[in-house]
Design a protein around this motif. Sequence first.
Motif, short mmCIF file in Angstrom:
data_model
loop_
_atom_site.label_atom_id
_atom_site.label_comp_id
_atom_site.label_asym_id
_atom_site.label_seq_id
_atom_site.Cartn_x
_atom_site.Cartn_y
_atom_site.Cartn_z
N LEU A 1 -6.09 12.72 55.84
CA LEU A 1 -6.88 13.47 54.87
C LEU A 1 -5.95 14.04 53.80
CD1 LEU A 1 -9.38 15.28 57.26
CD2 LEU A 1 -9.43 12.94 56.36
N VAL A 2 -6.25 13.72 52.56
CA VAL A 2 -5.38 14.07 51.44
C VAL A 2 -5.82 15.39 50.83
CG1 VAL A 2 -4.55 13.38 49.16
CG2 VAL A 2 -4.94 11.64 50.93
N LEU A 3 -4.90 16.32 50.71
CA LEU A 3 -5.13 17.52 49.93
C LEU A 3 -3.79 17.97 49.37
CD1 LEU A 3 -5.56 20.78 52.02
CD2 LEU A 3 -4.69 18.70 53.03
N GLY A 4 -3.83 18.69 48.26
CA GLY A 4 -2.57 19.12 47.69
C GLY A 4 -2.71 19.62 46.27
N HIS A 5 -1.59 20.09 45.75
CA HIS A 5 -1.54 20.62 44.38
C HIS A 5 -1.26 19.49 43.39
CE1 HIS A 5 2.86 20.21 44.21
NE2 HIS A 5 2.87 20.61 45.47
N ALA A 6 -1.30 19.83 42.12
CA ALA A 6 -1.13 18.81 41.08
C ALA A 6 0.15 18.98 40.28
CB ALA A 6 -2.33 18.85 40.12
N TRP A 7 1.06 19.85 40.76
CA TRP A 7 2.30 20.10 40.02
C TRP A 7 3.29 18.97 40.29
CZ3 TRP A 7 6.70 23.99 41.43
CH2 TRP A 7 7.66 24.00 40.40
N GLU B 1 -9.20 20.78 37.77
CA GLU B 1 -8.07 20.14 37.11
C GLU B 1 -7.33 19.18 38.03
OE1 GLU B 1 -3.90 21.41 34.83
OE2 GLU B 1 -5.31 22.94 35.51
N VAL B 2 -7.23 19.52 39.32
CA VAL B 2 -6.48 18.68 40.24
C VAL B 2 -7.11 17.30 40.40
CG1 VAL B 2 -7.64 19.42 42.37
CG2 VAL B 2 -5.24 18.73 42.45
N TRP C 1 -10.42 30.02 47.31
CA TRP C 1 -11.26 29.26 46.39
C TRP C 1 -10.42 28.29 45.56
CZ3 TRP C 1 -15.98 29.60 47.90
CH2 TRP C 1 -16.47 30.79 48.45
N GLU C 2 -9.15 28.64 45.36
CA GLU C 2 -8.24 27.81 44.57
C GLU C 2 -7.15 27.21 45.46
OE1 GLU C 2 -6.78 30.75 41.89
OE2 GLU C 2 -8.66 30.89 40.74
N PHE C 3 -7.48 26.97 46.70
CA PHE C 3 -6.50 26.66 47.73
C PHE C 3 -5.55 25.53 47.35
CE2 PHE C 3 -5.67 24.25 51.79
CZ PHE C 3 -4.66 25.08 52.24
N GLU C 4 -6.10 24.39 46.93
CA GLU C 4 -5.23 23.25 46.64
C GLU C 4 -4.25 23.57 45.51
OE1 GLU C 4 -6.63 19.00 47.49
OE2 GLU C 4 -8.37 19.94 46.56
N ALA C 5 -4.76 24.12 44.42
CA ALA C 5 -3.88 24.45 43.29
C ALA C 5 -2.85 25.50 43.69
CB ALA C 5 -4.71 24.95 42.12
N ARG C 6 -3.24 26.43 44.54
CA ARG C 6 -2.34 27.51 44.94
C ARG C 6 -1.19 27.03 45.83
NH1 ARG C 6 -3.66 32.96 44.72
NH2 ARG C 6 -5.25 33.36 43.15
N LEU C 7 -1.31 25.85 46.41
CA LEU C 7 -0.21 25.34 47.22
C LEU C 7 1.06 25.17 46.40
CD1 LEU C 7 -2.08 22.67 49.40
CD2 LEU C 7 -1.15 24.87 50.17
N ALA C 8 0.91 25.08 45.09
CA ALA C 8 2.08 24.98 44.21
C ALA C 8 2.75 26.32 43.98
CB ALA C 8 1.66 24.38 42.86
#
Length: 298
Positions: free
Chosen positions: A171-177, A245-246, A52-59
Amino acid sequence: MSDTLYIIGNGFDRYHDIPSDYLDFGRYLKEVDLATYREVETYFAVDDAFWWEFEARLADFDVDTVIDYASQFLMSYGAEDWSDSGHHDYQCELNRVVEAISSTMRGRFADWIRQLRIPAANSFTGKPLPLDPTARYLNFNYTPTLQKAYGIADSQVLHIHGQASSSTDQLVLGHAWQRTLADSLNHGVDVEAADTRVLEGNRIVDDYFSATFKPTDKIILQQQPFFHSLRSVRRILVMGHSLSEVDAPYLEEITKHIDATTVTWKVSYHSNPAAAQAPMSELGIDPGLISLARLIDF
């Protein structure tokens, strides 16, 4: 052109019975590429909230665990069974793991998105949503649901993170750190005294965080013509977007190009209205300009 802007998120696709949650991607990845799925399980805390938090969890890539694992390939230069491969075995193993999670998984993600079935206008059995075909659409989804299910013209839609129906779009996906030099694994290391293999391995791990970072600032800069076109917007409808947040920088950019003191917002929520209200408060939007509703009630 209409004075309305729609902001479209994954809840919009879910409303149309498209299995497009990151949890669905996790199931797909496990089915088609078990090896990569197991790398994810090994180097992330895959709990109930992970997908559920996949993108943020990439960090949250477990750097200590991956380095500890790869260290078994860091053979001493004086070892009796030393061979020339010892110069790069450690780095190669780190690179294998990083490539699996950053590159291979991204490719699987694109494959998964592009195989999702989008309902045609006459095949969706639920209540159609009231969409203005002359409005502008900021679409955070990769799928062409707006176009296929509602006949919205491509010219009205900005797929801010890429469009699945375009074979050339990344296709863009990723964390925000946004890491700094101080976050580098080589920060403060005495490079003259350190093992070259370790330094190179640290750079490989650092590169993981760069490869999985969502370059929001760069995207916003590239899409300035779209954001500047929002000056005439008087109403914003947020459909199925979690306002996470991302993606907050995009919303902040929108507020720079509208009259934030008069533009009204209608924001959908899934089950908790407060969860939709909180990000709007952080944007500084007057609560009197905001209404909340479930998607089915739009």
